[in-house]
Every structure is written in structure tokens, then in C-alpha cells.
Design a protein around this motif. Structure first.
Motif, short mmCIF file in Angstrom:
data_model
loop_
_atom_site.label_atom_id
_atom_site.label_comp_id
_atom_site.label_asym_id
_atom_site.label_seq_id
_atom_site.Cartn_x
_atom_site.Cartn_y
_atom_site.Cartn_z
N VAL A 100 0.99 -1.29 0.02
CA VAL A 100 -0.17 -0.16 0.09
C VAL A 100 0.85 1.18 -0.15
O VAL A 100 0.79 2.21 -0.69
CB VAL A 100 -0.93 0.12 1.29
CG1 VAL A 100 -1.76 1.43 1.26
CG2 VAL A 100 -1.90 -1.14 1.08
N GLY A 105 -0.13 5.13 -0.86
CA GLY A 105 -1.18 5.06 0.30
C GLY A 105 -0.74 5.30 1.59
O GLY A 105 0.36 4.87 1.77
N GLN A 106 -1.56 5.32 2.40
CA GLN A 106 -1.58 5.12 3.76
C GLN A 106 -2.43 4.09 4.33
O GLN A 106 -3.71 4.04 3.95
CB GLN A 106 -1.50 6.35 4.65
CG GLN A 106 -0.65 7.31 4.10
CD GLN A 106 -1.27 8.74 4.67
OE1 GLN A 106 -2.25 8.97 4.85
NE2 GLN A 106 -0.27 9.64 4.16
N VAL A 107 -2.22 3.45 5.49
CA VAL A 107 -3.26 2.27 5.75
C VAL A 107 -2.84 2.26 7.35
O VAL A 107 -1.74 2.13 7.78
CB VAL A 107 -2.54 0.80 5.13
CG1 VAL A 107 -1.23 0.46 5.49
CG2 VAL A 107 -3.81 -0.32 5.52
N PHE A 121 -7.75 3.59 4.92
CA PHE A 121 -6.83 3.94 4.19
C PHE A 121 -7.09 5.48 3.80
O PHE A 121 -7.75 5.99 3.99
CB PHE A 121 -7.19 3.25 2.68
CG PHE A 121 -7.18 1.90 2.65
CD1 PHE A 121 -5.94 1.41 2.31
CD2 PHE A 121 -8.31 1.05 2.85
CE1 PHE A 121 -5.99 -0.13 2.34
CE2 PHE A 121 -8.21 -0.56 2.72
CZ PHE A 121 -6.70 -0.82 2.51
N CYS A 125 -4.81 5.58 -1.97
CA CYS A 125 -5.72 4.55 -1.90
C CYS A 125 -7.09 5.02 -1.54
O CYS A 125 -8.08 4.23 -1.75
CB CYS A 125 -5.45 3.58 -0.45
SG CYS A 125 -3.79 2.67 -0.62
N SER A 126 -7.43 6.36 -1.00
CA SER A 126 -8.78 6.77 -0.82
C SER A 126 -9.51 6.93 -2.01
O SER A 126 -10.93 6.95 -1.81
CB SER A 126 -8.69 8.06 -0.12
OG SER A 126 -8.13 9.18 -0.79
N ALA A 131 -8.61 -0.47 -4.43
CA ALA A 131 -8.54 -0.33 -2.77
C ALA A 131 -9.06 -1.76 -2.28
O ALA A 131 -8.76 -2.24 -1.46
CB ALA A 131 -8.91 0.82 -2.31
N THR A 134 -7.15 -4.72 -2.85
CA THR A 134 -6.08 -4.75 -1.99
C THR A 134 -6.24 -5.14 -0.75
O THR A 134 -5.77 -6.03 0.03
CB THR A 134 -5.39 -3.33 -2.00
OG1 THR A 134 -4.88 -3.39 -3.32
CG2 THR A 134 -4.06 -3.27 -1.12
N LEU A 135 -7.50 -4.63 -0.08
CA LEU A 135 -8.03 -4.83 1.11
C LEU A 135 -8.34 -6.27 1.38
O LEU A 135 -8.01 -7.17 2.30
CB LEU A 135 -9.34 -4.10 1.43
CG LEU A 135 -9.98 -4.33 2.88
CD1 LEU A 135 -9.08 -3.91 4.23
CD2 LEU A 135 -11.34 -3.66 2.98
N ALA A 155 -13.15 -1.99 5.17
CA ALA A 155 -12.51 -0.44 5.31
C ALA A 155 -13.40 0.35 6.12
O ALA A 155 -14.67 0.33 6.19
CB ALA A 155 -12.56 0.02 3.78
#
Length: 172
Positions: A100, A105-107, A121, A125-126, A131, A134-135, A155
Motif C-alpha cells: 500500500v 497510500g497510507q494504511v 486507508f 488508496c482513498s 483499494a 487490495t483490502l 474499510a
């Protein structure tokens, strides 16, 4: 892999399988703790990894083939929510989170309770159409590997004050 996928619990060990338990009884090993993806071995006083490491590792490998003899220290045994939270944090800190972050992105872990994990996220990623993939296929799959059983990974819904607002400029 070791830990929760081999031993029936996560947390401090009261008793291990016989070959490893013998090392605890003679003081070579001071303590054992099962994590979701590792068994942490603390050597006893006067012992070091250079001289005893090879025998401890081979004994641990043998003991892990006999999971029914492992017993948790029930006074310190982790709750299911604590194990789930630990598994989620490991995944976010590891390769799935790195993936990510490598895409801008940030997670983060928003919560882990009652078999439900909420992942936050932000950044690229937002608004990324992948997304959700990936999740579920990177993050949720890795959490389920570390924490078997029925869990739901979703999410997190961010309140309006925390959502990043995007500005789009168009030329006419």
C-alpha cells in the motif's frame, strides 16, 4: 511459519512439548511466548545464542511438530481480540502494508473487535478503484493466515472531518 498456525494459542507458554520443556526445566531457556507468526525464545542466565542457539533451534523445530503438548499460561493468555489486533498490526507493518505504501497510500488499523477488523486507508488508496481488491486479497488474506477463524475485514468509514478533500481543476 510458527506460532498460531502451529501452536493452539498466542501468548506466554506454561508448558511446551517435551524436548523443549526439558530446556526450560534445566534453565537453558528462560521463557517462551507464542506470537501469531513466531515463537519468541528468551535464553536463561549464562546462555547465549552463539553457543546454545543451534540446539535450541533444532529442539524448537522438533517441539513444533507436537502441538498438543503446548499449554498456554492461562493467567496471561491473550484474548481473541488481542490476537486479532496483533495479527492485523503485523500485516499492516509487513509486506501487505508495504505494498500500500509503495503506491503512495497510507494504511492503519482502526479497530479489531468481535471478529471484525476495520482498516483505514488514505492517500492514493482513498480514491483508488483497486483499494477493495487490495483490502480483501492482500490485507484480509494475510490477517486470516495469522488468525484463523471467522473474521470480517472492512474499510473503516472516516467521518467527514478526517476525509481528505480532493481538488479537481478543469480548463475550459
Amino acid at each position: 511459519m510458527t506460532g498460531a498456525d502451529v501452536t493452539p494459542f498466542v501468548g506466554p507458554v506454561r508448558h511446551a512439548a517435551p524436548p523443549l520443556e526439558a530446556l526450560v526445566e534445566n534453565g537453558t531457556v528462560e521463557s517462551l511466548c507464542c506470537e501469531s507468526d513466531a515463537v519468541v525464545v528468551r535464553l536463561g542466565a549464562g546462555h547465549d545464542w552463539r553457543t546454545t542457539g543451534a540446539s535450541v533451534r533444532s529442539t524448537l523445530r522438533e517441539a513444533l511438530t507436537d502441538p498438543q503438548h503446548w499449554e498456554a499460561d492461562s493467567a496471561d493468555q491473550w484474548s481473541d481480540d488481542a490476537r486479532l489486533e496483533a495479527a492485523a498490526r503485523e500485516v499492516i507493518a509487513g509486506p501487505a502494508g508495504d505494498y500500500v505504501r509503495s503506491h503512495g497510500g497510507q494504511v492503519w488499523l482502526e479497530s479489531a473487535r468481535g471478529g471484525r477488523v476495520e482498516i483505514g486507508f488514505a492517500g492514493t488508496c482513498s480514491h483508488c478503484p483497486a483499494a477493495g481488491f487490495t483490502l480483501q486479497h492482500r490485507i484480509a488474506a494475510a490477517i486470516r493466515e495469522r488468525h484463523p477463524g471467522e473474521i470480517q475485514v472492512v474499510a473503516a468509514q472516516l467521518e467527514a472531518s478526517r476525509r481528505q478533500r480532493w481538488l479537481t481543476l478543469r480548463r475550459r
